[in-house]
Design an enzyme around this catalytic site. Structure first.
Site, mmCIF file in Angstrom:
data_model
loop_
_atom_site.group_PDB
_atom_site.id
_atom_site.type_symbol
_atom_site.label_atom_id
_atom_site.label_comp_id
_atom_site.label_asym_id
_atom_site.label_seq_id
_atom_site.Cartn_x
_atom_site.Cartn_y
_atom_site.Cartn_z
ATOM 1 C CG HIS A 109 -1.650 -1.249 1.472
ATOM 2 N ND1 HIS A 109 -2.828 -1.589 0.866
ATOM 3 C CD2 HIS A 109 -1.312 -2.307 2.263
ATOM 4 C CE1 HIS A 109 -3.212 -2.791 1.283
ATOM 5 N NE2 HIS A 109 -2.294 -3.251 2.111
ATOM 6 C CB SER A 239 14.109 20.960 -13.379
ATOM 7 O OG SER A 239 13.257 22.094 -13.356
#
Length: 434
Positions: A109, A239
């Site tokens: 999970h 970036s």
């Protein structure tokens, strides 16, 4: 000719001599005039072979040309993809073997769970890809040739050519199938081979896309955790705005293209569903796009994933730190067992640990501090009988179960044998242009 039709050696030699002599400009002009791609090339070929012109395409149909060619291309496409997939599996197998023993925090999970190892997690990826390897091999081997079937699949034109001799029609079908490199032909067809064949082809490629998407998503999540990163060149910019970033752009590209690959199976599903009777032409334009795109997309995804798998970077200290943050809570059961062996009461110990673990959790969640559960255990006189055992009780390798043994057994018994047919094509590293 071998079955008795009036075809001369000279006609055959003329066609063989002009196999690669294709006037594409003339073919384009013919297609513009005739609005028929196959007949445009029949006319163009006949122009190059005037002596054979009378027997070119004799008894054949457009789908005899197109569908049989498609089946050859699909088979050959699988033969191009399979070694690439095998190379990715091989690279990941080397990685899994190298890190078979390195403990890492497992996630269920996407929440901290029991420990695994870096190599064992990689084996989850490899197992999916091994299934894909098997599926692609099976899809390739299940392909049959359309063969010589005629306009509606009845072989009527060929039966007429051979003056009602059924055995010669069957032998022609067998010979053409054999010459094309196929062991079997579909026994019944309409004008085309069943479009369910295309479903089977694109289904296994879509499944490969799902596997690669899962693998590259895991790598992207691990990059966020700073545990594992894909290759990142010295001068690479992550970036345009944030100089510090190291975006996992190769894995992102794989995920992006894998989503496209997974959707392409919808095309043949819908095409097969609407093929009226012996065939309708609304399959043609669709197939020219989706079949080619599926193989091209799978091809570049595999190249990209090979590049990623050849340059994965592991950060052991980050992995160790994350284990240290979570392992104390996982060790509570071991601490209880050790205390009982030292003469303690299980219920009393459980309550002590419950209180200390909640205090430690509050430090982590409310104060942003490190997990100090073990420090609290060391400071509590109640646990003095096992203070000397705490280091061994917290050894990460004791929490990974049989992960290292599973890796070794899996690679030896399942992965390496599956790669044997591709050993001669394992090749060098992949360098991506962009």
């Amino acid at each position: 000719q071998s079955l008795g039709l009036s075809i001369t050696d000279e006609q055959i030699r003329e066609m063989e001599a002009n196999l690669d002599n294709i006037d594409f400009k003339m073919a384009a002009e013919e297609e513009k005039k005739l609005r028929h791609d196959v007949m445009a090339h029949v006319h163009t070929f006949a122009h190059c072979c005037p002596k054979a012109a009378a027997i070119i395409h004799l008894g054949a149909t457009s789908c005899y040309v197109g569908d049989n060619t498609d089946l050859i291309v699909l088979r050959d496409g699988f033969n191009l993809l399979l070694p690439k997939l095998a190379r990715v599996i091989s690279r990941l197998a080397d990685f899994a073997e190298k890190y078979a023993d390195m403990p890492a925090l497992g996630f269920t999970h996407y929440q901290p769970a029991q420990l695994t190892t870096v190599g064992k997690r990689c084996c989850l990826w490899i197992q999916d890809l091994c299934m894909d390897l098997q599926n692609l091999e099976r899809a390739r081997d299940d392909l049959r040739f359309r063969g010589v079937k005629g306009t509606t699949g009845t072989q009527a034109s060929f039966l007429q050519l051979f003056e009602g001799d059924h055995s010669k029609v069957e032998e022609l079908d067998r010979l053409v199938t054999e010459k094309a490199g196929f062991k079997r032909a579909y026994m019944v067809t309409g004008q085309t081979y069943s479009r369910k064949v295309d479903i089977g082809v694109l289904a296994v490629l879509a499944s490969l896309g799902a596997s690669i998407h899962k693998i590259c998503t895991d790598i992207r999540l691990l990059a966020n955790l700073k545990e594992i990163e894909e290759p990142f060149e010295k001068d690479q910019i992550g970036s345009s705005a944030m100089p510090y970033k190291r975006n996992p752009m190769r894995s992102e590209r794989c995920c992006s293209l894998a989503r496209h690959l997974m959707t392409l199976v919808m095309d043949p599903l819908q095409t097969a569903a609407v093929q009226w009777f012996e065939r309708t032409l609304d399959d043609s334009a669709n197939r020219r796009v989706c079949l080619a795109e599926a193989f091209l997309t799978a091809d570049i995804i595999l190249s990209t994933l090979q590049n990623v798998s050849e340059g994965l970077v592991v950060y052991p200290k980050v992995i160790e730190r994350r284990i240290r943050q979570e392992l104390p809570f996982m060790a509570t059961e071991n601490i209880i067992m050790a205390m009982v062996k030292a003469g303690g009461n299980r219920q009393d110990c459980h309550e002590k640990i419950r209180v200390l673990s909640q205090q430690a959790a509050a430090v982590v969640k409310q104060e942003g501090g490190d997990n100090d559960f073990i420090a609290r255990v060391r400071a509590d006189p109640y646990f003095s009988p096992i203070h000397k055992q705490l280091e061994s009780l917290l050894d990460p390798s004791s929490f990974t179960g049989r992960a290292p043994q599973q890796v070794a057994k899996f690679l030896k018994e399942e992965v390496r044998p599956a790669l044997i047919p591709y050993q001669s094509k394992m090749g060098g590293k992949v360098e991506l242009a962009l």
